[in-house]
Design an enzyme around this catalytic site. Structure first.
Site, short mmCIF file in Angstrom:
data_model
loop_
_atom_site.label_atom_id
_atom_site.label_comp_id
_atom_site.label_asym_id
_atom_site.label_seq_id
_atom_site.Cartn_x
_atom_site.Cartn_y
_atom_site.Cartn_z
N CYS A 223 -14.48 -4.37 1.07
CA CYS A 223 -14.57 -5.76 1.54
C CYS A 223 -13.39 -6.59 1.07
CB CYS A 223 -15.89 -6.36 1.07
SG CYS A 223 -17.25 -5.41 1.74
N GLU A 224 -12.23 -6.29 1.55
CA GLU A 224 -11.00 -7.05 1.27
C GLU A 224 -10.11 -6.90 2.49
OE1 GLU A 224 -9.49 -8.09 -1.94
OE2 GLU A 224 -10.98 -7.32 -3.33
#
Ligand code: LLP
Length: 444
Positions: A374-375
Protein backbone atom coordinates in the site's frame (compact mmCIF):
# COMPACT_ATOMS: atom_id res chain seq x y z
CA UNK A 1 -0.51 0.68 -27.53
CA UNK A 2 0.50 -2.39 -29.53
CA UNK A 3 3.65 -3.15 -31.46
CA UNK A 4 5.42 -6.36 -32.45
CA UNK A 5 7.57 -8.14 -29.95
CA UNK A 6 11.32 -7.96 -29.95
CA UNK A 7 12.63 -11.11 -28.31
CA UNK A 8 13.74 -10.71 -24.70
CA UNK A 9 17.22 -12.14 -24.20
CA UNK A 10 17.78 -12.72 -20.48
CA UNK A 11 21.30 -12.69 -19.07
CA UNK A 12 23.11 -15.65 -20.58
CA UNK A 13 24.70 -17.84 -19.34
CA UNK A 14 23.08 -17.18 -15.93
CA UNK A 15 19.58 -16.76 -17.35
CA UNK A 16 18.91 -18.00 -20.87
CA UNK A 17 15.88 -19.00 -22.90
CA UNK A 18 15.95 -22.68 -23.77
CA UNK A 19 13.52 -24.80 -25.67
CA UNK A 20 12.42 -27.90 -23.84
CA UNK A 21 10.13 -30.78 -24.72
CA UNK A 22 7.93 -29.68 -21.83
CA UNK A 23 7.39 -26.19 -23.27
CA UNK A 24 5.63 -26.54 -26.61
CA UNK A 25 4.25 -23.03 -26.17
CA UNK A 26 7.66 -21.38 -26.51
CA UNK A 27 11.11 -21.01 -24.97
CA UNK A 28 11.49 -20.97 -21.22
CA UNK A 29 13.92 -18.90 -19.20
CA UNK A 30 16.35 -21.13 -17.33
CA UNK A 31 18.80 -20.43 -14.55
CA UNK A 32 21.79 -22.49 -15.61
CA UNK A 33 19.96 -25.69 -16.63
CA UNK A 34 16.95 -25.34 -14.35
CA UNK A 35 13.61 -24.23 -15.81
CA UNK A 36 12.21 -21.24 -13.98
CA UNK A 37 8.62 -22.31 -14.59
CA UNK A 38 9.38 -25.59 -12.82
CA UNK A 39 11.12 -23.80 -9.94
CA UNK A 40 8.26 -21.33 -9.51
CA UNK A 41 5.78 -24.18 -9.45
CA UNK A 42 7.76 -26.10 -6.87
CA UNK A 43 8.82 -23.25 -4.57
CA UNK A 44 6.18 -20.58 -5.19
CA UNK A 45 6.67 -16.89 -5.89
CA UNK A 46 8.10 -14.35 -5.23
CA UNK A 47 11.32 -16.32 -5.59
CA UNK A 48 14.96 -15.32 -5.73
CA UNK A 49 17.09 -17.55 -7.95
CA UNK A 50 20.88 -17.31 -8.23
CA UNK A 51 23.33 -18.95 -10.60
CA UNK A 52 26.34 -20.41 -8.78
CA UNK A 53 28.27 -20.85 -12.01
CA UNK A 54 27.85 -17.15 -12.76
CA UNK A 55 29.03 -16.11 -9.31
CA UNK A 56 32.11 -18.29 -9.84
CA UNK A 57 32.71 -16.91 -13.32
CA UNK A 58 32.42 -13.30 -12.20
CA UNK A 59 34.71 -13.85 -9.23
CA UNK A 60 37.22 -15.48 -11.58
CA UNK A 61 37.12 -12.44 -13.89
CA UNK A 62 38.21 -10.25 -10.98
CA UNK A 63 40.96 -12.69 -10.00
CA UNK A 64 42.32 -12.84 -13.49
CA UNK A 65 42.13 -9.08 -14.14
CA UNK A 66 44.10 -8.33 -10.97
CA UNK A 67 46.45 -11.33 -11.19
CA UNK A 68 49.53 -9.25 -11.93
CA UNK A 69 49.33 -7.27 -8.69
CA UNK A 70 49.20 -8.66 -5.12
CA UNK A 71 45.57 -8.36 -4.08
CA UNK A 72 42.72 -9.79 -2.02
CA UNK A 73 39.08 -9.63 -3.04
CA UNK A 74 36.94 -8.84 -0.01
CA UNK A 75 33.39 -9.41 -1.29
CA UNK A 76 31.05 -6.81 0.16
CA UNK A 77 28.61 -8.83 2.27
CA UNK A 78 25.87 -6.19 2.23
CA UNK A 79 25.17 -6.86 -1.45
CA UNK A 80 23.90 -10.37 -0.69
CA UNK A 81 24.61 -11.95 2.64
CA UNK A 82 23.05 -15.41 2.30
CA UNK A 83 25.27 -17.90 4.16
CA UNK A 84 25.44 -20.29 1.21
CA UNK A 85 26.62 -17.52 -1.07
CA UNK A 86 29.25 -16.45 1.46
CA UNK A 87 30.32 -20.09 1.71
CA UNK A 88 30.61 -20.37 -2.05
CA UNK A 89 32.73 -17.21 -2.23
CA UNK A 90 34.90 -18.32 0.70
CA UNK A 91 35.55 -21.60 -1.11
CA UNK A 92 36.89 -19.56 -4.04
CA UNK A 93 39.32 -17.81 -1.68
CA UNK A 94 37.37 -14.59 -1.21
CA UNK A 95 37.76 -12.37 1.81
CA UNK A 96 34.90 -10.18 3.02
CA UNK A 97 34.00 -6.55 3.65
CA UNK A 98 31.58 -6.29 6.59
CA UNK A 99 29.80 -3.29 8.09
CA UNK A 100 28.21 -4.72 11.21
CA UNK A 101 28.61 -7.32 13.92
CA UNK A 102 25.84 -9.24 12.21
CA UNK A 103 27.70 -9.41 8.91
CA UNK A 104 30.87 -10.47 10.72
CA UNK A 105 28.91 -13.23 12.45
CA UNK A 106 27.62 -14.39 9.05
CA UNK A 107 31.14 -14.62 7.67
CA UNK A 108 32.32 -16.57 10.71
CA UNK A 109 29.38 -18.97 10.35
CA UNK A 110 30.06 -19.45 6.65
CA UNK A 111 33.83 -19.84 7.00
CA UNK A 112 35.69 -19.32 10.25
CA UNK A 113 39.04 -19.32 8.57
CA UNK A 114 38.04 -16.34 6.41
CA UNK A 115 38.21 -14.05 9.49
CA UNK A 116 41.77 -13.15 8.64
CA UNK A 117 40.57 -11.79 5.30
CA UNK A 118 37.85 -9.56 6.74
CA UNK A 119 37.87 -5.77 6.60
CA UNK A 120 35.41 -3.95 8.82
CA UNK A 121 34.01 -0.73 7.32
CA UNK A 122 31.22 1.60 8.45
CA UNK A 123 30.80 4.96 10.18
CA UNK A 124 29.21 3.73 13.40
CA UNK A 125 30.91 0.64 14.82
CA UNK A 126 29.92 -0.03 18.42
CA UNK A 127 32.24 -1.21 21.21
CA UNK A 128 30.62 -4.67 21.10
CA UNK A 129 31.16 -4.94 17.36
CA UNK A 130 34.77 -3.89 17.75
CA UNK A 131 35.34 -6.48 20.49
CA UNK A 132 33.89 -9.26 18.33
CA UNK A 133 36.08 -8.29 15.39
CA UNK A 134 39.23 -7.94 17.51
CA UNK A 135 38.58 -11.38 19.00
CA UNK A 136 37.99 -12.87 15.56
CA UNK A 137 41.36 -11.53 14.43
CA UNK A 138 40.18 -9.70 11.32
CA UNK A 139 42.59 -8.27 8.77
CA UNK A 140 41.81 -4.59 9.22
CA UNK A 141 39.44 -1.99 10.63
CA UNK A 142 38.58 0.87 8.29
CA UNK A 143 38.15 3.79 10.69
CA UNK A 144 36.02 6.76 9.83
CA UNK A 145 36.57 9.28 12.66
CA UNK A 146 38.97 10.33 15.39
CA UNK A 147 36.50 9.29 18.08
CA UNK A 148 36.30 5.84 16.58
CA UNK A 149 40.09 5.64 16.73
CA UNK A 150 40.02 6.36 20.46
CA UNK A 151 37.31 3.79 21.13
CA UNK A 152 39.10 1.08 19.14
CA UNK A 153 42.40 1.88 20.92
CA UNK A 154 40.62 1.41 24.25
CA UNK A 155 38.89 -1.85 23.26
CA UNK A 156 42.06 -3.34 21.78
CA UNK A 157 44.13 -2.50 24.82
CA UNK A 158 41.45 -3.93 27.10
CA UNK A 159 41.58 -7.18 25.11
CA UNK A 160 45.39 -6.97 24.80
CA UNK A 161 45.22 -7.68 21.10
CA UNK A 162 46.65 -5.43 18.42
CA UNK A 163 44.16 -4.21 15.83
CA UNK A 164 45.38 -3.30 12.34
CA UNK A 165 43.78 -0.14 11.08
CA UNK A 166 43.29 1.98 8.00
CA UNK A 167 41.53 5.30 7.83
CA UNK A 168 38.86 5.52 5.20
CA UNK A 169 39.79 8.80 3.59
CA UNK A 170 37.35 10.97 1.74
CA UNK A 171 39.21 11.92 -1.43
CA UNK A 172 36.70 14.58 -2.55
CA UNK A 173 36.34 12.97 -5.96
CA UNK A 174 33.04 13.19 -7.80
CA UNK A 175 31.67 10.05 -9.40
CA UNK A 176 28.44 9.99 -11.40
CA UNK A 177 25.84 7.83 -9.68
CA UNK A 178 22.60 8.16 -7.73
CA UNK A 179 23.02 10.71 -4.89
CA UNK A 180 22.06 8.10 -2.26
CA UNK A 181 24.95 5.84 -3.24
CA UNK A 182 27.63 8.44 -3.91
CA UNK A 183 30.07 8.72 -0.98
CA UNK A 184 33.35 10.33 -2.02
CA UNK A 185 32.59 14.02 -1.58
CA UNK A 186 33.25 16.25 1.41
CA UNK A 187 29.51 16.72 1.94
CA UNK A 188 29.01 12.99 2.60
CA UNK A 189 29.13 11.40 6.04
CA UNK A 190 31.82 8.90 5.07
CA UNK A 191 35.51 8.82 5.88
CA UNK A 192 37.88 11.48 7.17
CA UNK A 193 39.05 14.40 5.03
CA UNK A 194 42.18 13.32 3.21
CA UNK A 195 43.97 16.50 4.37
CA UNK A 196 43.60 15.42 8.01
CA UNK A 197 44.83 11.91 7.45
CA UNK A 198 48.52 12.34 8.39
CA UNK A 199 47.61 13.86 11.72
CA UNK A 200 45.20 11.00 12.47
CA UNK A 201 47.72 8.32 11.46
CA UNK A 202 50.29 9.95 13.77
CA UNK A 203 47.75 9.74 16.58
CA UNK A 204 47.02 6.09 15.78
CA UNK A 205 50.72 5.26 15.77
CA UNK A 206 50.98 6.44 19.38
CA UNK A 207 48.43 3.86 20.58
CA UNK A 208 49.90 0.69 22.07
CA UNK A 209 47.42 -1.72 20.54
CA UNK A 210 46.78 -0.12 17.16
CA UNK A 211 48.87 -0.79 14.10
CA UNK A 212 48.37 1.59 11.16
CA UNK A 213 48.58 -0.81 8.24
CA UNK A 214 46.59 0.62 5.34
CA UNK A 215 44.64 3.41 3.70
CA UNK A 216 41.12 2.79 2.51
CA UNK A 217 38.66 4.57 0.27
CA UNK A 218 35.23 3.98 -1.28
CA UNK A 219 33.73 6.66 -3.51
CA UNK A 220 30.29 5.21 -4.17
CA UNK A 221 28.40 2.44 -5.87
CA UNK A 222 27.18 1.71 -9.43
CA UNK A 223 29.98 3.81 -10.94
CA UNK A 224 30.43 3.01 -14.61
CA UNK A 225 33.01 5.64 -15.55
CA UNK A 226 36.42 4.25 -14.56
CA UNK A 227 38.27 7.59 -14.41
CA UNK A 228 37.21 8.61 -10.85
CA UNK A 229 38.63 5.32 -9.51
CA UNK A 230 42.03 6.23 -10.98
CA UNK A 231 41.93 9.77 -9.70
CA UNK A 232 41.04 8.49 -6.24
CA UNK A 233 43.80 5.89 -6.22
CA UNK A 234 46.31 8.52 -7.29
CA UNK A 235 45.39 10.62 -4.22
CA UNK A 236 45.51 7.58 -1.96
CA UNK A 237 48.94 6.52 -3.20
CA UNK A 238 50.24 10.08 -2.73
CA UNK A 239 49.03 9.90 0.87
CA UNK A 240 50.66 6.50 1.40
CA UNK A 241 54.00 7.91 0.21
CA UNK A 242 53.73 10.69 2.79
CA UNK A 243 52.83 8.22 5.52
CA UNK A 244 55.78 5.98 4.59
CA UNK A 245 58.01 9.05 4.76
CA UNK A 246 56.52 9.74 8.20
CA UNK A 247 57.89 6.34 9.23
CA UNK A 248 54.67 4.33 9.16
CA UNK A 249 54.55 0.81 7.85
CA UNK A 250 51.63 1.01 5.42
CA UNK A 251 51.27 -2.21 3.41
CA UNK A 252 47.66 -2.13 2.20
CA UNK A 253 45.46 0.07 0.09
CA UNK A 254 41.78 -0.74 0.10
CA UNK A 255 40.08 0.54 -3.07
CA UNK A 256 36.56 -0.16 -1.78
CA UNK A 257 33.85 -1.36 -4.15
CA UNK A 258 31.60 0.48 -6.53
CA UNK A 259 32.25 -0.88 -10.02
CA UNK A 260 28.93 -0.54 -11.83
CA UNK A 261 27.13 -2.98 -14.11
CA UNK A 262 24.87 -2.46 -17.11
CA UNK A 263 21.29 -2.90 -15.93
CA UNK A 264 20.13 -2.33 -19.53
CA UNK A 265 21.99 -5.23 -21.10
CA UNK A 266 23.85 -8.42 -20.45
CA UNK A 267 26.53 -7.46 -18.01
CA UNK A 268 27.85 -11.05 -17.99
CA UNK A 269 28.98 -10.41 -21.55
CA UNK A 270 30.62 -7.05 -20.81
CA UNK A 271 32.16 -7.88 -17.44
CA UNK A 272 35.58 -8.84 -18.75
CA UNK A 273 36.05 -5.51 -20.49
CA UNK A 274 34.89 -3.47 -17.54
CA UNK A 275 36.88 -5.33 -14.88
CA UNK A 276 40.02 -5.25 -17.04
CA UNK A 277 39.70 -1.47 -17.51
CA UNK A 278 39.10 -1.06 -13.79
CA UNK A 279 42.11 -3.25 -12.92
CA UNK A 280 44.37 -1.47 -15.39
CA UNK A 281 43.42 1.91 -13.91
CA UNK A 282 44.06 0.88 -10.32
CA UNK A 283 47.23 -1.09 -11.02
CA UNK A 284 48.64 1.79 -13.07
CA UNK A 285 48.61 3.93 -9.91
CA UNK A 286 50.14 1.15 -7.81
CA UNK A 287 53.05 0.19 -10.06
CA UNK A 288 56.38 0.94 -8.37
CA UNK A 289 54.79 0.29 -4.97
CA UNK A 290 54.72 -2.83 -2.80
CA UNK A 291 51.20 -2.12 -1.69
CA UNK A 292 48.82 -5.04 -1.35
CA UNK A 293 45.51 -4.09 -2.96
CA UNK A 294 42.22 -4.88 -1.26
CA UNK A 295 39.01 -4.76 -3.31
CA UNK A 296 35.46 -4.72 -1.98
CA UNK A 297 33.20 -5.52 -4.93
CA UNK A 298 29.58 -6.38 -4.16
CA UNK A 299 27.20 -5.64 -7.01
CA UNK A 300 29.65 -6.44 -9.81
CA UNK A 301 30.06 -9.99 -8.47
CA UNK A 302 26.50 -10.88 -7.62
CA UNK A 303 23.88 -8.62 -9.29
CA UNK A 304 23.56 -10.32 -12.71
CA UNK A 305 23.76 -13.75 -11.06
CA UNK A 306 20.31 -13.32 -9.53
CA UNK A 307 16.72 -12.75 -10.64
CA UNK A 308 13.49 -12.23 -8.77
CA UNK A 309 10.60 -14.31 -10.12
CA UNK A 310 7.12 -12.99 -9.69
CA UNK A 311 3.69 -14.03 -10.92
CA UNK A 312 1.18 -11.62 -12.42
CA UNK A 313 -1.95 -11.38 -10.27
CA UNK A 314 -4.16 -8.87 -12.05
CA UNK A 315 -4.15 -6.34 -14.83
CA UNK A 316 -6.30 -3.25 -14.88
CA UNK A 317 -6.80 0.12 -16.51
CA UNK A 318 -7.12 3.29 -14.42
CA UNK A 319 -8.17 5.84 -16.99
CA UNK A 320 -5.62 5.55 -19.78
CA UNK A 321 -3.02 3.88 -17.62
CA UNK A 322 -2.52 0.16 -17.64
CA UNK A 323 -1.25 -1.60 -14.52
CA UNK A 324 0.07 -5.07 -14.06
CA UNK A 325 -0.10 -6.14 -10.42
CA UNK A 326 2.40 -8.83 -9.51
CA UNK A 327 2.96 -10.83 -6.33
CA UNK A 328 6.40 -9.38 -5.55
CA UNK A 329 6.65 -5.92 -4.04
CA UNK A 330 8.97 -3.21 -2.79
CA UNK A 331 9.57 -5.21 0.37
CA UNK A 332 11.20 -7.90 -1.84
CA UNK A 333 13.19 -5.55 -4.08
CA UNK A 334 13.28 -1.91 -3.07
CA UNK A 335 15.77 -0.58 -5.64
CA UNK A 336 13.17 0.87 -8.08
CA UNK A 337 11.29 2.58 -5.23
CA UNK A 338 14.38 3.86 -3.45
CA UNK A 339 16.67 4.91 -6.31
CA UNK A 340 14.33 4.87 -9.30
CA UNK A 341 16.60 2.04 -10.40
CA UNK A 342 15.92 0.33 -13.71
CA UNK A 343 15.60 -3.47 -13.72
CA UNK A 344 14.85 -5.29 -16.91
CA UNK A 345 11.69 -7.40 -16.66
CA UNK A 346 11.17 -10.32 -19.01
CA UNK A 347 8.49 -12.99 -19.38
CA UNK A 348 9.67 -16.40 -18.23
CA UNK A 349 7.93 -18.05 -21.16
CA UNK A 350 8.85 -16.50 -24.47
CA UNK A 351 5.82 -16.93 -26.70
CA UNK A 352 6.34 -18.65 -30.00
CA UNK A 353 3.81 -16.30 -31.55
CA UNK A 354 1.47 -19.23 -32.13
CA UNK A 355 -2.25 -18.42 -31.79
CA UNK A 356 -3.70 -19.49 -28.48
CA UNK A 357 -0.36 -19.52 -26.67
CA UNK A 358 -1.28 -19.29 -23.02
CA UNK A 359 1.68 -17.20 -21.91
CA UNK A 360 3.14 -13.92 -23.07
CA UNK A 361 1.30 -13.32 -26.33
CA UNK A 362 3.47 -11.67 -28.96
CA UNK A 363 1.66 -8.34 -28.69
CA UNK A 364 3.25 -5.62 -26.60
CA UNK A 365 1.65 -3.29 -24.12
CA UNK A 366 2.92 -0.28 -22.21
CA UNK A 367 2.22 -0.62 -18.53
CA UNK A 368 3.33 -0.03 -14.95
CA UNK A 369 4.46 -3.13 -13.10
CA UNK A 370 3.46 -2.72 -9.47
CA UNK A 371 3.30 -4.77 -6.30
CA UNK A 372 0.52 -5.26 -3.73
CA UNK A 373 2.06 -3.02 -1.04
CA UNK A 374 0.00 0.00 0.00
CA UNK A 375 2.36 2.70 -1.26
CA UNK A 376 2.38 4.51 -4.60
CA UNK A 377 6.14 4.02 -4.48
CA UNK A 378 5.64 0.27 -4.74
CA UNK A 379 6.56 -0.28 -8.37
CA UNK A 380 9.09 -2.20 -10.44
CA UNK A 381 8.66 -0.27 -13.68
CA UNK A 382 6.80 2.71 -15.06
CA UNK A 383 5.55 2.85 -18.66
CA UNK A 384 7.40 -0.33 -19.55
CA UNK A 385 6.80 -2.07 -22.85
CA UNK A 386 6.12 -5.73 -22.13
CA UNK A 387 4.46 -8.61 -23.91
CA UNK A 388 0.77 -8.70 -23.04
CA UNK A 389 1.13 -10.58 -19.79
CA UNK A 390 -1.96 -12.29 -18.42
CA UNK A 391 -2.74 -13.04 -14.78
CA UNK A 392 -0.91 -16.23 -13.83
CA UNK A 393 2.07 -15.56 -16.11
CA UNK A 394 5.57 -15.49 -14.67
CA UNK A 395 8.01 -12.60 -14.99
CA UNK A 396 11.69 -12.41 -14.12
CA UNK A 397 13.12 -9.18 -12.74
CA UNK A 398 16.75 -9.35 -13.81
CA UNK A 399 20.01 -8.23 -12.16
CA UNK A 400 18.42 -8.61 -8.74
CA UNK A 401 21.23 -10.61 -7.10
CA UNK A 402 22.69 -7.55 -5.35
CA UNK A 403 20.80 -5.36 -2.88
CA UNK A 404 17.64 -7.34 -3.51
CA UNK A 405 17.18 -9.87 -0.73
CA UNK A 406 19.68 -8.09 1.51
CA UNK A 407 17.42 -5.02 1.54
CA UNK A 408 14.17 -7.00 1.81
CA UNK A 409 11.79 -6.29 4.67
CA UNK A 410 8.55 -7.54 6.15
CA UNK A 411 6.61 -4.37 5.36
CA UNK A 412 2.86 -5.04 5.16
CA UNK A 413 3.60 -8.24 7.11
CA UNK A 414 4.84 -9.93 3.98
CA UNK A 415 7.12 -12.92 4.51
CA UNK A 416 10.52 -12.73 2.85
CA UNK A 417 11.02 -14.90 -0.19
CA UNK A 418 12.63 -18.28 -0.72
CA UNK A 419 16.14 -18.20 -2.22
CA UNK A 420 17.53 -20.88 -4.53
CA UNK A 421 21.10 -21.44 -5.64
CA UNK A 422 21.29 -23.26 -8.95
CA UNK A 423 24.49 -24.93 -10.08
CA UNK A 424 24.15 -26.51 -13.51
CA UNK A 425 21.22 -28.89 -13.06
CA UNK A 426 21.46 -28.93 -9.27
CA UNK A 427 19.03 -26.75 -7.32
CA UNK A 428 19.56 -25.96 -3.65
CA UNK A 429 17.12 -24.11 -1.46
CA UNK A 430 19.32 -21.73 0.53
CA UNK A 431 16.54 -19.96 2.39
CA UNK A 432 13.00 -21.10 2.99
CA UNK A 433 10.08 -18.73 2.75
CA UNK A 434 9.24 -17.07 6.05
CA UNK A 435 6.06 -18.13 7.78
CA UNK A 436 3.69 -15.97 9.78
CA UNK A 437 5.17 -17.54 12.92
CA UNK A 438 8.65 -16.29 11.86
CA UNK A 439 7.28 -12.80 11.47
CA UNK A 440 5.89 -12.50 14.97
CA UNK A 441 8.52 -14.61 16.73
CA UNK A 442 10.26 -11.74 18.51
CA UNK A 443 7.15 -9.81 19.45
CA UNK A 444 6.04 -9.79 23.09
N1 LLP B 1 32.65 -1.05 0.31
C1 LLP B 1 31.98 -0.11 0.99
C2 LLP B 1 32.65 0.60 2.08
C3 LLP B 1 30.63 0.18 0.66
O1 LLP B 1 29.99 1.12 1.33
C4 LLP B 1 30.01 -0.52 -0.39
C5 LLP B 1 28.62 -0.27 -0.75
C6 LLP B 1 30.75 -1.52 -1.07
C7 LLP B 1 32.07 -1.74 -0.70
C8 LLP B 1 30.19 -2.34 -2.20
O2 LLP B 1 29.84 -1.55 -3.27
P1 LLP B 1 29.41 -2.22 -4.66
O3 LLP B 1 30.62 -2.90 -5.27
O4 LLP B 1 28.33 -3.18 -4.40
O5 LLP B 1 28.96 -1.07 -5.48
N2 LLP B 1 21.74 -0.32 -2.00
C9 LLP B 1 22.40 0.38 -3.10
C10 LLP B 1 23.90 0.26 -3.02
C11 LLP B 1 24.48 0.72 -1.71
C12 LLP B 1 25.95 0.57 -1.66
C13 LLP B 1 26.48 0.82 -0.29
N3 LLP B 1 27.88 0.58 -0.15
C14 LLP B 1 21.85 -0.15 -4.42
O6 LLP B 1 20.98 -1.02 -4.40
O7 LLP B 1 22.24 0.31 -5.48
Amino acid sequence: MKTTQSKPVGRPPAFSYLKTSRSPEGRVLHCDQASLTALAEKYGTPLYVYSASTIRARYAEFESAFARHPHTICYSVKANSNLSILKLLASLGSGFDVVSGGELERVLRASKKSAKKVVFSGVGKTAEEMDAAIRAGILMFNLESEEELHLLAERASRLRKTARIAFRVNPDVKAETHPYISTGLREHKFGVPIERARELYALAAEQDYLEPAGVSVHIGSQITDIAPFGETMQRVVALVRQLLADGLNIGYVDAGGGLGITYHGNSNATLRKSVRAYAATLIEQLRDTDLHLLLEPGRSIIAPAGALLTRALYSKMNGNKRFLIVDAAMNDLIRPSLYHAYHEIVPVVQASGRKGASHGSSELAVLDVVGPVCESGDFFAHDRTLPNVAPGDLLAILDAGAYGMSLASNYNTRPRSTELLVDGTRVRQIRRRETFADLIRSEI
